[in-house]
Design a protein around this motif. Structure first.
Motif, mmCIF file in Angstrom:
data_model
loop_
_atom_site.group_PDB
_atom_site.id
_atom_site.type_symbol
_atom_site.label_atom_id
_atom_site.label_comp_id
_atom_site.label_asym_id
_atom_site.label_seq_id
_atom_site.Cartn_x
_atom_site.Cartn_y
_atom_site.Cartn_z
ATOM 1 N N HIS A 138 0.652 -1.067 0.005
ATOM 2 C CA HIS A 138 0.055 -0.039 -0.022
ATOM 3 C C HIS A 138 0.831 1.175 -0.046
ATOM 4 O O HIS A 138 0.331 2.137 -0.559
ATOM 5 C CB HIS A 138 -0.784 0.070 1.063
ATOM 6 N N ALA A 139 1.908 1.254 0.795
ATOM 7 C CA ALA A 139 2.835 2.340 0.895
ATOM 8 C C ALA A 139 3.493 2.760 -0.422
ATOM 9 O O ALA A 139 4.087 3.811 -0.693
ATOM 10 C CB ALA A 139 3.772 2.298 2.017
ATOM 11 N N THR A 140 3.895 1.683 -1.242
ATOM 12 C CA THR A 140 4.962 1.535 -1.965
ATOM 13 C C THR A 140 4.275 1.426 -3.623
ATOM 14 O O THR A 140 4.030 2.482 -4.149
ATOM 15 C CB THR A 140 6.088 0.573 -2.134
ATOM 16 N N TYR A 141 4.240 0.340 -4.215
ATOM 17 C CA TYR A 141 3.990 0.272 -5.715
ATOM 18 C C TYR A 141 2.375 0.364 -5.869
ATOM 19 O O TYR A 141 2.073 0.817 -6.876
ATOM 20 C CB TYR A 141 4.288 -0.905 -6.105
ATOM 21 N N GLU A 142 1.533 0.103 -4.802
ATOM 22 C CA GLU A 142 0.209 0.734 -4.827
ATOM 23 C C GLU A 142 -0.116 2.140 -4.689
ATOM 24 O O GLU A 142 -1.292 2.481 -5.003
ATOM 25 C CB GLU A 142 -0.639 -0.107 -3.784
ATOM 26 N N ASN A 143 0.882 3.000 -4.201
ATOM 27 C CA ASN A 143 0.984 4.207 -3.888
ATOM 28 C C ASN A 143 0.941 5.152 -5.113
ATOM 29 O O ASN A 143 1.904 4.894 -6.110
ATOM 30 C CB ASN A 143 2.043 4.784 -3.019
ATOM 31 N N TRP A 202 4.311 6.073 -7.009
ATOM 32 C CA TRP A 202 4.970 5.297 -7.773
ATOM 33 C C TRP A 202 5.280 5.601 -9.267
ATOM 34 O O TRP A 202 6.378 5.357 -9.598
ATOM 35 C CB TRP A 202 4.604 3.808 -7.515
ATOM 36 N N VAL A 203 4.337 6.033 -9.922
ATOM 37 C CA VAL A 203 4.328 6.462 -11.210
ATOM 38 C C VAL A 203 5.449 7.417 -11.520
ATOM 39 O O VAL A 203 6.205 7.517 -12.591
ATOM 40 C CB VAL A 203 2.872 7.096 -11.781
ATOM 41 N N GLU A 204 5.815 8.080 -10.467
ATOM 42 C CA GLU A 204 7.006 9.033 -10.468
ATOM 43 C C GLU A 204 8.286 8.466 -10.618
ATOM 44 O O GLU A 204 9.441 8.926 -11.183
ATOM 45 C CB GLU A 204 6.990 10.036 -9.441
ATOM 46 N N LEU A 205 8.636 7.210 -10.090
ATOM 47 C CA LEU A 205 9.733 6.310 -10.271
ATOM 48 C C LEU A 205 9.685 5.989 -11.956
ATOM 49 O O LEU A 205 11.001 6.158 -12.769
ATOM 50 C CB LEU A 205 9.605 5.058 -9.566
ATOM 51 N N ASP A 206 8.595 5.725 -12.418
ATOM 52 C CA ASP A 206 8.424 5.390 -14.018
ATOM 53 C C ASP A 206 8.731 6.876 -14.882
ATOM 54 O O ASP A 206 9.505 6.774 -15.827
ATOM 55 C CB ASP A 206 7.062 4.948 -14.444
ATOM 56 N N PRO A 233 13.791 12.992 -8.088
ATOM 57 C CA PRO A 233 14.663 11.943 -7.498
ATOM 58 C C PRO A 233 14.071 10.765 -6.496
ATOM 59 O O PRO A 233 13.279 10.981 -5.891
ATOM 60 C CB PRO A 233 15.693 12.856 -6.613
ATOM 61 N N GLU A 234 14.586 9.644 -6.844
ATOM 62 C CA GLU A 234 14.057 8.723 -5.968
ATOM 63 C C GLU A 234 14.060 8.797 -4.467
ATOM 64 O O GLU A 234 12.907 8.247 -3.808
ATOM 65 C CB GLU A 234 15.019 7.232 -6.264
ATOM 66 N N ASN A 235 14.846 9.158 -3.939
ATOM 67 C CA ASN A 235 14.814 9.422 -2.547
ATOM 68 C C ASN A 235 13.663 10.381 -1.961
ATOM 69 O O ASN A 235 13.036 10.063 -0.810
ATOM 70 C CB ASN A 235 16.374 10.228 -1.900
ATOM 71 N N GLU A 236 13.402 11.315 -2.796
ATOM 72 C CA GLU A 236 12.184 12.225 -2.504
ATOM 73 C C GLU A 236 11.022 11.293 -2.498
ATOM 74 O O GLU A 236 9.977 11.491 -1.938
ATOM 75 C CB GLU A 236 12.082 13.362 -3.520
ATOM 76 N N ILE A 237 10.887 10.563 -3.566
ATOM 77 C CA ILE A 237 9.755 9.729 -3.776
ATOM 78 C C ILE A 237 9.424 8.589 -2.576
ATOM 79 O O ILE A 237 8.344 8.406 -2.223
ATOM 80 C CB ILE A 237 9.823 8.785 -5.011
ATOM 81 N N ILE A 253 10.666 -0.267 4.144
ATOM 82 C CA ILE A 253 10.254 0.424 2.832
ATOM 83 C C ILE A 253 11.644 0.883 2.224
ATOM 84 O O ILE A 253 11.910 0.677 1.280
ATOM 85 C CB ILE A 253 9.483 1.647 3.061
ATOM 86 N N ARG A 254 12.412 1.344 3.396
ATOM 87 C CA ARG A 254 13.875 1.720 2.675
ATOM 88 C C ARG A 254 14.804 0.662 2.336
ATOM 89 O O ARG A 254 15.292 0.483 1.322
ATOM 90 C CB ARG A 254 14.559 2.618 3.485
ATOM 91 N N ARG A 255 14.388 -0.694 2.985
ATOM 92 C CA ARG A 255 15.011 -1.673 2.772
ATOM 93 C C ARG A 255 14.605 -2.388 1.470
ATOM 94 O O ARG A 255 15.523 -3.060 0.833
ATOM 95 C CB ARG A 255 14.741 -2.816 4.016
ATOM 96 N N PHE A 256 13.270 -2.359 1.069
ATOM 97 C CA PHE A 256 12.454 -2.948 0.004
ATOM 98 C C PHE A 256 13.315 -2.296 -1.303
ATOM 99 O O PHE A 256 13.921 -2.887 -2.120
ATOM 100 C CB PHE A 256 11.252 -2.526 0.002
#
Length: 338
Positions: free
Chosen positions: A168-173, A176-180, A185-189, A204-207
């Motif tokens: 829910h917090a990551t790829y369903e958020n 996430w589309v901003e990574l695409d 920057p990834e750290n801000e996402i 989350i950070r470990r993932f």
């Protein structure tokens, strides 16, 4: 089937076997002339050319319909026996492609082109029709590879009872589309994702640190599908929403098929995502592709619609067997009539 049926009806009513009494190499001329007369009589608004130079040879019949975007290429063959009609049709279609008989039509801006191989034997015929497609464009995620972030979390040892919350917090958020897109920057996402469920910040950070290598798994058919299409003369391209770091990492493992394709546009490398019109146009411009010569395969209907708005046909991918069948139907629509 309608074309073959009508031709067979006309021949059964109009011609005699004696009309084709000629040497085998001349019989094709009879059927060629018959077809020209039928076409000109039934389509007065069409410009119909016989033995027109085009590409690397002379097409039997080139047609310019009233629609300025449309064109038709016809190659006529004679078969000595009924059992050879199918092979003669296929030989006609191969000749159209190898000799590039569609070129003269495309030079005039006619890009929606149909090709027909028509084989005759006595008072019967068969017809093979095909919309001339030159390029197959694949999405990557859930088409050529399985997107499996939950498995990645398990792989790096995240407890099962945390996975739904992390999803829910990551790829369903929606972020996430901003990574695409690859602009932020990834750290801000990641910081934005942590805000959804701060108690899981460490996981989350470990993932993101340890799980990237495991979030996709290539389907067994991916490389073979691409190789098979290329062996038939099609160009193959990739158009995918994909984070830059992930893509570069996966190219050395699960995306090994990237080396097989003729080109690619990856969202994070151009700062655009599907279904924005710009990313499709980027593909067309980069490789000088005509969208009407392309078929796009993607698992998301909105992405297919985005390409269709620019003139590129598409297939919503659900599974390999269905997707392959739909693609073959689009590449080759056959009609056979005994």
């Amino acid at each position: 089937k309608q074309i073959a049926r009508q031709l067979n009806i006309v021949m059964s009513r109009m011609i005699s076997i004696l009309d084709t009494k000629a040497s085998d190499d001349m019989k094709e001329n009879f059927y060629h002339g018959l077809l020209l007369d039928l076409l000109r009589g039934s389509n007065p608004g069409w410009l119909i050319k016989s033995n027109r130079e085009s590409g690397d040879g002379f097409s039997d019949i080139l047609i310019k319909p009233e629609d300025p975007d449309a064109g038709i290429v016809i190659e006529v063959k004679y078969a000595k026996e009924m059992k050879n009609l199918d092979a003669a049709c296929e030989a006609a279609m191969t000749q159209i492609k190898e000799k590039r008989y569609d070129e003269a039509l495309r030079d005039e801006g006619r890009c929606d082109i149909l090709a027909y191989g028509i084989a005759f034997c006595r008072k019967r015929c068969r017809v093979v029709g095909e919309k001339i497609i030159k390029n197959i464009v694949f999405d990557i995620g859930n088409v050529l590879v399985r997107f499996q972030p939950d498995e990645a979390m398990r792989e790096i040892g995240i407890e099962e009872n945390k996975i739904a919350a992390l999803a829910h917090a990551t790829y369903e958020n929606p972020v996430w589309v901003e990574l695409d897109r690859g602009v932020i920057p990834e750290n801000e996402i990641i910081d934005e994702m942590v805000k959804v469920d701060p108690q899981y910040e460490a996981d989350i950070r470990r993932f993101f640190k340890e799980g990237k290598a495991f979030v996709v798994k290539a389907f067994d058919y991916a490389a073979d599908w691409i190789k098979e299409l290329k062996s038939r003369g099609y160009k193959v391209y990739l158009l995918s929403n994909y984070p830059k770091d992930y893509f570069e990492l996966h190219t050395h493992s699960e995306l090994s098929f990237v080396s097989l394709v003729d080109g690619k546009v990856i969202s994070a490398m151009v700062g655009m995502i599907k279904p924005d019109a710009g990313i499709y146009q980027c593909l067309f411009d980069k490789y000088n592709l005509n969208p009407k010569e392309c078929v796009f395969i993607d698992d998301r209907p909105e992405n297919i619609e985005g390409g269709r708005k620019l003139g590129m046909e598409g297939i919503v991918f659900t599974d390999y067997e269905t997707g392959k069948k739909k693609l073959e139907q689009m590449l080759m629509a056959k009609s056979k009539e005994d």
